[in-house]
Design a protein around this motif. Sequence first.
Motif, PDB file in Angstrom:
ATOM      1  N   ALA A 102      37.980  20.529 -35.389  1.00  0.00           N
ATOM      2  CA  ALA A 102      38.137  21.851 -34.781  1.00  0.00           C
ATOM      3  C   ALA A 102      39.500  21.984 -34.119  1.00  0.00           C
ATOM      4  O   ALA A 102      40.190  23.000 -34.267  1.00  0.00           O
ATOM      5  N   LEU A 103      39.922  20.956 -33.395  1.00  0.00           N
ATOM      6  CA  LEU A 103      41.225  21.008 -32.736  1.00  0.00           C
ATOM      7  C   LEU A 103      42.353  20.999 -33.763  1.00  0.00           C
ATOM      8  O   LEU A 103      43.358  21.697 -33.606  1.00  0.00           O
ATOM      9  N   ARG A 104      42.175  20.224 -34.819  1.00  0.00           N
ATOM     10  CA  ARG A 104      43.204  20.183 -35.862  1.00  0.00           C
ATOM     11  C   ARG A 104      43.276  21.496 -36.630  1.00  0.00           C
ATOM     12  O   ARG A 104      44.321  21.841 -37.182  1.00  0.00           O
ATOM     13  N   ALA A 105      42.155  22.226 -36.669  1.00  0.00           N
ATOM     14  CA  ALA A 105      42.143  23.522 -37.353  1.00  0.00           C
ATOM     15  C   ALA A 105      42.769  24.618 -36.497  1.00  0.00           C
ATOM     16  O   ALA A 105      42.923  25.745 -36.951  1.00  0.00           O
ATOM     17  N   GLY A 106      43.104  24.272 -35.246  1.00  0.00           N
ATOM     18  CA  GLY A 106      43.820  25.226 -34.412  1.00  0.00           C
ATOM     19  C   GLY A 106      43.037  25.844 -33.276  1.00  0.00           C
ATOM     20  O   GLY A 106      43.449  26.868 -32.724  1.00  0.00           O
ATOM     21  N   ALA A 107      41.912  25.239 -32.882  1.00  0.00           N
ATOM     22  CA  ALA A 107      41.133  25.801 -31.775  1.00  0.00           C
ATOM     23  C   ALA A 107      41.983  25.883 -30.511  1.00  0.00           C
ATOM     24  O   ALA A 107      42.679  24.939 -30.155  1.00  0.00           O
ATOM     25  N   ALA A 108      41.917  27.020 -29.841  1.00  0.00           N
ATOM     26  CA  ALA A 108      42.670  27.227 -28.600  1.00  0.00           C
ATOM     27  C   ALA A 108      41.822  26.900 -27.382  1.00  0.00           C
ATOM     28  O   ALA A 108      42.265  27.069 -26.247  1.00  0.00           O
ATOM     29  N   GLY A 109      40.618  26.437 -27.611  1.00  0.00           N
ATOM     30  CA  GLY A 109      39.728  26.059 -26.528  1.00  0.00           C
ATOM     31  C   GLY A 109      38.482  25.442 -27.123  1.00  0.00           C
ATOM     32  O   GLY A 109      38.134  25.720 -28.280  1.00  0.00           O
ATOM     33  N   TYR A 110      37.836  24.567 -26.366  1.00  0.00           N
ATOM     34  CA  TYR A 110      36.612  23.923 -26.848  1.00  0.00           C
ATOM     35  C   TYR A 110      35.691  23.774 -25.652  1.00  0.00           C
ATOM     36  O   TYR A 110      35.929  22.957 -24.762  1.00  0.00           O
ATOM     37  N   LEU A 111      34.647  24.599 -25.621  1.00  0.00           N
ATOM     38  CA  LEU A 111      33.689  24.586 -24.520  1.00  0.00           C
ATOM     39  C   LEU A 111      32.303  24.246 -25.040  1.00  0.00           C
ATOM     40  O   LEU A 111      31.950  24.595 -26.170  1.00  0.00           O
ATOM     41  N   LEU A 112      31.533  23.577 -24.210  1.00  0.00           N
ATOM     42  CA  LEU A 112      30.141  23.317 -24.543  1.00  0.00           C
ATOM     43  C   LEU A 112      29.283  24.477 -24.055  1.00  0.00           C
ATOM     44  O   LEU A 112      29.643  25.169 -23.097  1.00  0.00           O
ATOM     45  N   LYS A 113      28.151  24.678 -24.693  1.00  0.00           N
ATOM     46  CA  LYS A 113      27.323  25.839 -24.366  1.00  0.00           C
ATOM     47  C   LYS A 113      26.660  25.750 -23.000  1.00  0.00           C
ATOM     48  O   LYS A 113      26.094  26.738 -22.535  1.00  0.00           O
ATOM     49  N   ASN A 114      26.753  24.584 -22.361  1.00  0.00           N
ATOM     50  CA  ASN A 114      26.230  24.500 -20.994  1.00  0.00           C
ATOM     51  C   ASN A 114      27.318  24.766 -19.956  1.00  0.00           C
ATOM     52  O   ASN A 114      27.108  24.578 -18.759  1.00  0.00           O
TER      53      ASN A 114
END
Length: 216
Positions: free
Chosen positions: A96-108
């Motif tokens: 996901a980060l390599r695909a260019g995600a500008a943020g990564y949050l967990l649903k909690n």
Amino acid sequence: MAEPIRVLVADDHAVVREGLRAFLELQEGIEVVGEAADGREAVETAVRLRPDVIVMDLVMPRLDGVAAMRELRESLPGARVIVLTSFLDDDKLLPALRAGAAGYLLKNARPQELARAVHAAHAGETLLDPVVATRLVETLAATGDEGPLDRLTPREREVLILIGHGVPNKLIARDLGLSEKTVKTHVSHVLGKLGVTDRTQAAVLAVRAGLVDSRA
């Protein structure tokens, strides 16, 4: 008055989409312009509506989140994608980060963290859930891949080490022979490059990466 940040919500669960829309539309400066129930619909809707930020689940039918981000990087490079997922697995996080995600949050994550991530993404910054940031550093340290710490300049690394020791800006400025204003700028750059939101999270990463002895 500034234009609101236009957001697209993509998740295969209707109740999640409705909840995200209801919350985000209450936030000042954010407008939800559309929804998508799978990755393919997310790409098609994003190309049509051209949102500023896309809040996207990773596990969706027809096209998963990572594949959707790869397509969006080609068809809508200006859009910023925030991953909102239940998964912290390396086989989800790193792609996901390599695909260019500008943020990564967990649903909690707390709702306000999502709002902050939307604003950060729109400003060109990256925001990671603290648990995600720690996992990322551990994974990259184990694999030897380049991580966020490798993006720091030598001076920024010095600042991070002092942050890890709990040194305030005024004393960092004295120790490094810099103005306090310059130190504040360095701290801001460090937080942005590490994808964290405060000094405590940065200090945790410094300890995890071995830059600071936690027993000191």
